[in-house]
Design an enzyme around this catalytic site. Structure first.
Site, PDB file in Angstrom:
ATOM      1  N   ASN A 128       1.206  -1.365  -0.362  1.00 60.00           N
ATOM      2  CA  ASN A 128       0.276  -0.052   0.229  1.00 60.00           C
ATOM      3  C   ASN A 128       0.826   1.233   0.198  1.00 60.00           C
ATOM      4  O   ASN A 128       1.775   1.421   0.873  1.00 60.00           O
ATOM      5  CB  ASN A 128      -0.552  -0.076   1.889  1.00 60.00           C
ATOM      6  CG  ASN A 128      -1.881  -1.213   1.369  1.00 60.00           C
ATOM      7  OD1 ASN A 128      -1.816  -2.108   0.187  1.00 60.00           O
ATOM      8  ND2 ASN A 128      -2.409  -1.912   2.772  1.00 60.00           N
TER       9      ASN A 128
ATOM     10  N   ASP B  99      -0.722   4.639   1.310  1.00 61.16           N
ATOM     11  CA  ASP B  99      -1.384   5.167   2.031  1.00 61.16           C
ATOM     12  C   ASP B  99      -1.027   5.668   3.413  1.00 61.16           C
ATOM     13  O   ASP B  99      -1.190   6.118   4.159  1.00 61.16           O
ATOM     14  CB  ASP B  99      -2.548   4.525   2.536  1.00 61.16           C
ATOM     15  CG  ASP B  99      -2.515   3.083   2.942  1.00 61.16           C
ATOM     16  OD1 ASP B  99      -1.902   2.760   3.443  1.00 61.16           O
ATOM     17  OD2 ASP B  99      -3.664   2.407   2.587  1.00 61.16           O
TER      18      ASP B  99
ATOM     19  N   HIS C 243       5.627  -0.935  -2.978  1.00 59.48           N
ATOM     20  CA  HIS C 243       5.159  -0.344  -3.930  1.00 59.48           C
ATOM     21  C   HIS C 243       5.770   1.001  -4.303  1.00 59.48           C
ATOM     22  O   HIS C 243       4.690   1.630  -4.488  1.00 59.48           O
ATOM     23  CB  HIS C 243       3.774  -0.677  -4.373  1.00 59.48           C
ATOM     24  CG  HIS C 243       3.872  -1.550  -4.836  1.00 59.48           C
ATOM     25  ND1 HIS C 243       2.316  -2.888  -5.182  1.00 59.48           N
ATOM     26  CD2 HIS C 243       4.445  -2.935  -5.348  1.00 59.48           C
ATOM     27  CE1 HIS C 243       3.290  -4.096  -5.558  1.00 59.48           C
ATOM     28  NE2 HIS C 243       3.431  -4.312  -5.407  1.00 59.48           N
TER      29      HIS C 243
ATOM     30  N   CYS D  35       9.876  13.851 -10.560  1.00 59.74           N
ATOM     31  CA  CYS D  35      10.028  14.624 -11.970  1.00 59.74           C
ATOM     32  C   CYS D  35      10.949  13.005 -12.681  1.00 59.74           C
ATOM     33  O   CYS D  35      12.263  13.481 -12.127  1.00 59.74           O
ATOM     34  CB  CYS D  35      10.692  15.737 -11.829  1.00 59.74           C
ATOM     35  SG  CYS D  35      10.822  15.931 -13.978  1.00 59.74           S
TER      36      CYS D  35
ATOM     37  N   CYS E 159       7.172  19.744 -12.966  1.00 60.10           N
ATOM     38  CA  CYS E 159       8.268  20.643 -11.828  1.00 60.10           C
ATOM     39  C   CYS E 159       9.105  21.669 -13.224  1.00 60.10           C
ATOM     40  O   CYS E 159       8.268  22.072 -13.766  1.00 60.10           O
ATOM     41  CB  CYS E 159       9.016  19.338 -12.312  1.00 60.10           C
ATOM     42  SG  CYS E 159      11.437  19.766 -11.877  1.00 60.10           S
TER      43      CYS E 159
ATOM     44  N   CYS F 293      11.838  22.084 -14.296  1.00 61.15           N
ATOM     45  CA  CYS F 293      12.542  22.043 -15.074  1.00 61.15           C
ATOM     46  C   CYS F 293      11.022  21.920 -16.466  1.00 61.15           C
ATOM     47  O   CYS F 293      12.015  21.535 -17.567  1.00 61.15           O
ATOM     48  CB  CYS F 293      13.464  21.232 -15.448  1.00 61.15           C
ATOM     49  SG  CYS F 293      12.637  19.179 -14.862  1.00 61.15           S
TER      50      CYS F 293
ATOM     51  N   GLY G  80      -5.132  -9.274   3.673  1.00 57.43           N
ATOM     52  CA  GLY G  80      -5.877  -8.272   2.590  1.00 57.43           C
ATOM     53  C   GLY G  80      -5.411  -7.795   1.869  1.00 57.43           C
ATOM     54  O   GLY G  80      -4.667  -7.188   0.786  1.00 57.43           O
TER      55      GLY G  80
ATOM     56  N   SER H 108      -4.687  -9.508  -2.770  1.00 55.11           N
ATOM     57  CA  SER H 108      -5.582 -11.221  -3.197  1.00 55.11           C
ATOM     58  C   SER H 108      -4.087 -12.124  -3.621  1.00 55.11           C
ATOM     59  O   SER H 108      -4.052 -13.403  -4.410  1.00 55.11           O
ATOM     60  CB  SER H 108      -6.260 -10.703  -4.840  1.00 55.11           C
ATOM     61  OG  SER H 108      -5.194  -9.690  -5.265  1.00 55.11           O
TER      62      SER H 108
ATOM     63  N   ALA I 282     -10.019  -7.849   8.376  1.00 54.28           N
ATOM     64  CA  ALA I 282      -9.078  -7.998   9.139  1.00 54.28           C
ATOM     65  C   ALA I 282      -9.303  -7.120   9.865  1.00 54.28           C
ATOM     66  O   ALA I 282      -8.971  -7.344  11.960  1.00 54.28           O
ATOM     67  CB  ALA I 282      -7.155  -6.832   8.497  1.00 54.28           C
TER      68      ALA I 282
HETATM   69  N1  APR Z   1      -9.837  -7.485   5.589  1.00 56.13           N
HETATM   70  C1  APR Z   1      -9.028  -8.114   5.210  1.00 56.13           C
HETATM   71  N2  APR Z   1      -8.773  -8.338   3.583  1.00 56.13           N
HETATM   72  C2  APR Z   1     -10.047  -7.828   2.879  1.00 56.13           C
HETATM   73  C3  APR Z   1     -10.660  -6.841   3.280  1.00 56.13           C
HETATM   74  C4  APR Z   1     -10.942  -6.682   4.494  1.00 56.13           C
HETATM   75  N3  APR Z   1     -11.387  -5.750   5.536  1.00 56.13           N
HETATM   76  N4  APR Z   1     -11.609  -6.165   2.145  1.00 56.13           N
HETATM   77  C5  APR Z   1     -11.492  -6.810   1.567  1.00 56.13           C
HETATM   78  N5  APR Z   1     -10.244  -7.769   1.297  1.00 56.13           N
HETATM   79  C6  APR Z   1      -9.319  -8.493   0.484  1.00 56.13           C
HETATM   80  C7  APR Z   1      -9.947  -9.173  -0.995  1.00 56.13           C
HETATM   81  O1  APR Z   1     -10.103 -10.038  -1.205  1.00 56.13           O
HETATM   82  C8  APR Z   1      -8.542  -9.182  -1.779  1.00 56.13           C
HETATM   83  O2  APR Z   1      -8.403 -10.275  -1.913  1.00 56.13           O
HETATM   84  O3  APR Z   1      -8.418  -7.718   0.302  1.00 56.13           O
HETATM   85  C9  APR Z   1      -8.157  -8.020  -0.791  1.00 56.13           C
HETATM   86  C10 APR Z   1      -7.294  -6.960  -1.434  1.00 56.13           C
HETATM   87  O4  APR Z   1      -6.333  -7.429  -3.103  1.00 56.13           O
HETATM   88  P1  APR Z   1      -6.395  -6.303  -4.239  1.00 56.13           P
HETATM   89  O5  APR Z   1      -7.511  -5.563  -4.578  1.00 56.13           O
HETATM   90  O6  APR Z   1      -5.750  -7.172  -5.736  1.00 56.13           O
HETATM   91  O7  APR Z   1      -5.385  -5.505  -4.226  1.00 56.13           O
HETATM   92  P2  APR Z   1      -3.563  -5.729  -3.252  1.00 56.13           P
HETATM   93  O8  APR Z   1      -3.720  -7.390  -3.269  1.00 56.13           O
HETATM   94  O9  APR Z   1      -3.009  -5.060  -2.778  1.00 56.13           O
HETATM   95  O10 APR Z   1      -3.353  -5.266  -4.918  1.00 56.13           O
HETATM   96  C11 APR Z   1      -1.548  -5.905  -4.978  1.00 56.13           C
HETATM   97  O11 APR Z   1      -1.989  -5.063  -7.720  1.00 56.13           O
HETATM   98  O12 APR Z   1      -3.073  -3.054  -8.596  1.00 56.13           O
HETATM   99  C12 APR Z   1      -1.929  -3.509  -8.063  1.00 56.13           C
HETATM  100  O13 APR Z   1      -0.238  -2.027  -7.156  1.00 56.13           O
HETATM  101  C13 APR Z   1      -1.248  -2.154  -6.779  1.00 56.13           C
HETATM  102  O14 APR Z   1      -0.763  -3.131  -4.511  1.00 56.13           O
HETATM  103  C14 APR Z   1      -1.325  -2.824  -5.520  1.00 56.13           C
HETATM  104  C15 APR Z   1      -1.315  -4.747  -6.885  1.00 56.13           C
END
Ligand code: APR
Length: 252
Positions: free
Chosen positions: A106, A108, A123, A131, A152, A154, A191, A193, A236
């Site tokens: 993340n 954030d 990431h 820039c 920028c 520049c 959290g 995928s 989570a």
């Molecule tokens: N608690 C835990 N997990 C959760 C919750 C929650 N409240 N809500 C959603 N999720 C899960 C979803 O079920 C999903 O499996 O979080 C996961 C988010 O998956 P993605 O949207 O694919 O995000 P991520 O795995 O961080 O993506 C990886 O892909 O697009 C790029 O650079 C971007 O860093 C990102 C990377």
């Protein structure tokens, strides 16, 4: 929380309380309960913005003004977000001596806001813009967005300090993440995928190096049936406080 979730959280807490080198790997899902949508869930960012048009470095170079519209929308949500009980739980686990490092995908900064002191931003992050022409960096508030992209002094277009698809992972973050993945004895995956490489390799490297893998995700991920030793099917922000309370009890 059901009895089953409570039992799984207890099992996870026992592993964390007894570990020597705990590491967490987080993805967008940990920040969903802070109001930041993830990417791949049905109402995630990629359902609104086609990643082919917005997510790649080539997309940015082709049409930076268009990609900046998405970045500003995301930045507005991120600026308002506060750490939720899952972020706070990870900071508490660090204080309890059960977690050394958080590797996050993340951008954030919510783990640092919650109090974790060793955060590997795999990431990149959204705290600065840079820039690519001259390398100068700016804070987001220092530049004008009247015309997009912001520029920028520049003349080059500014971009956030996070990676787009098609760009390499920041070298130091990549090396450190793989090092701690090899060293940890418990990896807490929250959290994600786990479909985006090379971040998706981290749990595999940890597992092959002998770590015990705990996963928290309401929806099964690419890891659930192959890598995870304990899978907690819950948000989570609900599971982490249960785990932390249990660790506190075990640690006395
Ligand atoms: N608690 C835990 N997990 C959760 C919750 C929650 N409240 N809500 C959603 N999720 C899960 C979803 O079920 C999903 O499996 O979080 C996961 C988010 O998956 P993605 O949207 O694919 O995000 P991520 O795995 O961080 O993506 C990886 O892909 O697009 C790029 O650079 C971007 O860093 C990102 C990377």
């Amino acid at each position: 929380m059901t009895d089953k979730i409570a039992r799984l959280c207890k099992d996870a807490a026992e592993r964390l309380a007894g570990c020597h080198f705990g590491v967490a790997l987080t993805g967008a899902g940990i920040s969903v309960e802070s109001g930041i949508p993830d990417f791949r869930s049905p109402d995630g960012l990629w359902s609104k913005f086609d990643p082919m048009e917005y997510g790649y470095i080539e997309s940015f170079r082709r049409n930076p003004a268009k990609v900046w519209k998405m970045i500003l929308e995301v930045q507005k949500v991120v600026d308002k977000a506060k750490p939720n009980p899952a972020h706070i739980g990870l900071a508490e686990l660090e204080k309890l001596g059960c977690l050394r490092t958080v590797i996050t995908q993340n951008i954030d900064s919510l783990h640092q806001q919650a109090g974790n002191t060793d955060v590997i931003e795999f990431h990149g992050h959204a705290r600065t813009l840079r820039c690519d022409d001259c390398g100068r960096r700016y804070k987001p508030k220092e530049v004008s967005y009247d015309d997009l992209p912001p520029r920028c002094t520049c003349g080059g277009p500014l971009r956030p300090d996070f990676v787009f698809f098609g760009e390499p992972i920041p070298v130091h973050a990549h090396m450190r993440a793989m090092d701690v993945a090899r060293q940890c004895d418990v990896l807490l995956v929250i959290g994600t995928s786990a479909v985006v490489a090379p971040a998706s390799h981290i749990p595999v490297v940890a597992k092959e190096s002998g770590a015990f893998i705990i996963e928290i995700n309401p929806v099964p991920s690419a890891l659930t049936n192959s890598i995870s030793d304990i899978y907690i099917p819950a948000p989570a922000g609900k599971a982490m406080p249960l785990i932390v309370d249990e660790v506190k009890t075990l640690k006395g």
